[in-house]
Design a protein around this motif. Structure first.
Motif, PDB file in Angstrom:
ATOM      1  N   LYS A  19      54.884  55.543 124.081  1.00 33.91           N
ATOM      2  CA  LYS A  19      55.503  54.535 124.654  1.00 33.91           C
ATOM      3  C   LYS A  19      55.796  53.550 123.333  1.00 33.91           C
ATOM      4  CE  LYS A  19      54.809  55.002 128.974  1.00 33.91           C
ATOM      5  NZ  LYS A  19      55.748  55.515 129.744  1.00 33.91           N
ATOM      6  N   ARG A  20      57.053  52.811 123.352  1.00 36.74           N
ATOM      7  CA  ARG A  20      57.443  52.181 122.223  1.00 36.74           C
ATOM      8  C   ARG A  20      56.623  51.004 121.711  1.00 36.74           C
ATOM      9  NH1 ARG A  20      61.158  47.484 124.336  1.00 36.74           N
ATOM     10  NH2 ARG A  20      62.039  47.590 122.281  1.00 36.74           N
ATOM     11  N   GLU A  73      62.704  53.293 123.186  1.00 41.84           N
ATOM     12  CA  GLU A  73      61.978  54.513 123.191  1.00 41.84           C
ATOM     13  C   GLU A  73      62.708  55.774 122.657  1.00 41.84           C
ATOM     14  OE1 GLU A  73      59.429  56.670 126.724  1.00 41.84           O
ATOM     15  OE2 GLU A  73      59.039  54.465 126.403  1.00 41.84           O
TER      16      GLU A  73
END
Length: 318
Positions: A209-210, A159
């Motif tokens: 958010k990744r 992230e």
């Protein structure tokens, strides 16, 4: 042995025991090719009248012979560089060869100066970069960022890597934001990805958010035939909503106002970047629209929505 036709020498400097010489000579050829060599050397004076001069040093040898190509390159170098260097110019860009790769070093050196404020003022005051060129550079940089974004989507980045990309390319988040603030802490327990100053001068928040890591956008099962957010997305929405709540609680805090550089808080909004939508069907696209319109201070974007916006802004899809 190579035949020599014509020789011209000159003593460049004479000392009590050492002499420096330059010697031209021409080597004839059957063709009309010109072949002039230059020998430069520093020699010890012979101790007696009939003795021969020897190089002052053999290791390294204080004698050098330049062939025709090397000699011409030396002439070009002296003609182009001697006078500017003599006048104190240590680095310059020859206007007859502006796009040589070596010139890029000089340009990078200028734009790498640490005092960015003074550099920007210099560039603007002297109109160093025309508006058309500035616009072209901005579009080219954005197009390169889009390609990097697309490549990153195919990799499993942490992230913090995505945070760095958004930090460098905040323009993809939309024109409603003026800048990313240096402060990320809302309070001691809540740290956002980005606190933003909106175009109206008030504070908003961005949370990302990744796109990898197994996080899913939709629940694996339908609810009464409808697509509903996954547990992962629900948690992210809850976190974003909590940030909005905590920012509102800090709205009247003098310390918080100081930490965010005086940007005031009035009804903060949040953009949440979550998941992928590149393989959604029509029903999922409709469900996303319905979910997003149910929020009054939160907008959910997928990474593919961000990519589509970036491609449009950068002119790639124009």
């Amino acid at each position: 042995m190579t035949r020599i036709e014509g020789r011209l020498g000159k003593i460049l400097k004479k000392k009590p025991t050492v002499v420096t010489r330059a010697v031209f000579w021409k080597i004839p050829h059957n063709t009309e090719k010109e072949d002039i060599h230059l020998k430069l050397g520093r020699y010890k004076k012979p101790k007696d009248f009939h003795g021969e001069e020897e190089p002052e040093s053999l290791h390294p040898k204080s004698e050098l012979t330049l062939d025709q190509e090397e000699f011409r390159s030396l002439i070009d170098f002296l003609q182009e560089n001697y006078e500017p260097f003599r006048q104190g110019v240590k680095a310059f860009i020859p206007l007859d060869r502006p796009f040589d790769s070596e010139n890029a070093k000089q340009i990078r050196a200028l734009f790498s100066l640490p005092n960015k404020r003074a550099l920007i003022k210099f560039v603007l005051d002297n109109e160093v970069i025309p508006q058309e060129l500035a616009a072209g550079l901005r579009q080219a940089r954005r197009a390169r960022a889009v390609l990097e974004f697309e490549s990153m989507l195919n990799q499993n980045h942490r992230e913090d890597v995505w945070q760095q990309w958004f930090q460098s390319n905040s323009w993809v988040l939309g024109s409603q934001f003026v800048r990313i603030l240096d402060e990320r802490h809302i309070d001691t327990q809540h740290i956002s990805d980005f606190l933003m100053e909106a175009y109206d001068g008030f504070l908003d928040v961005v949370e990302i958010k990744r796109p990898e890591g197994g996080l899913t956008f939709w629940s694996s099962t339908l609810d009464h035939g409808n697509y509903v957010p996954s547990t992962d997305l629900t948690k992210a929405i809850t976190q974003a909503s909590r940030y909005i709540y905590e920012i509102e609680r800090e709205a009247n805090s003098i310390k918080f106002l100081q930490r965010v550089g005086g940007v005031k808080t009035v009804k903060p909004r949040c953009i949440l970047v979550f998941g992928r939508s590149n393989n959604w069907n029509a029903q999922q696209a409709e469900a996303y629209r319905i979910i997003n319109t149910s929020f009054h201070n939160l907008t959910v974007l997928t990474y593919d929505h961000v990519l589509a916006r970036a491609r449009c802004i950068s002119g790639i899809d124009a």
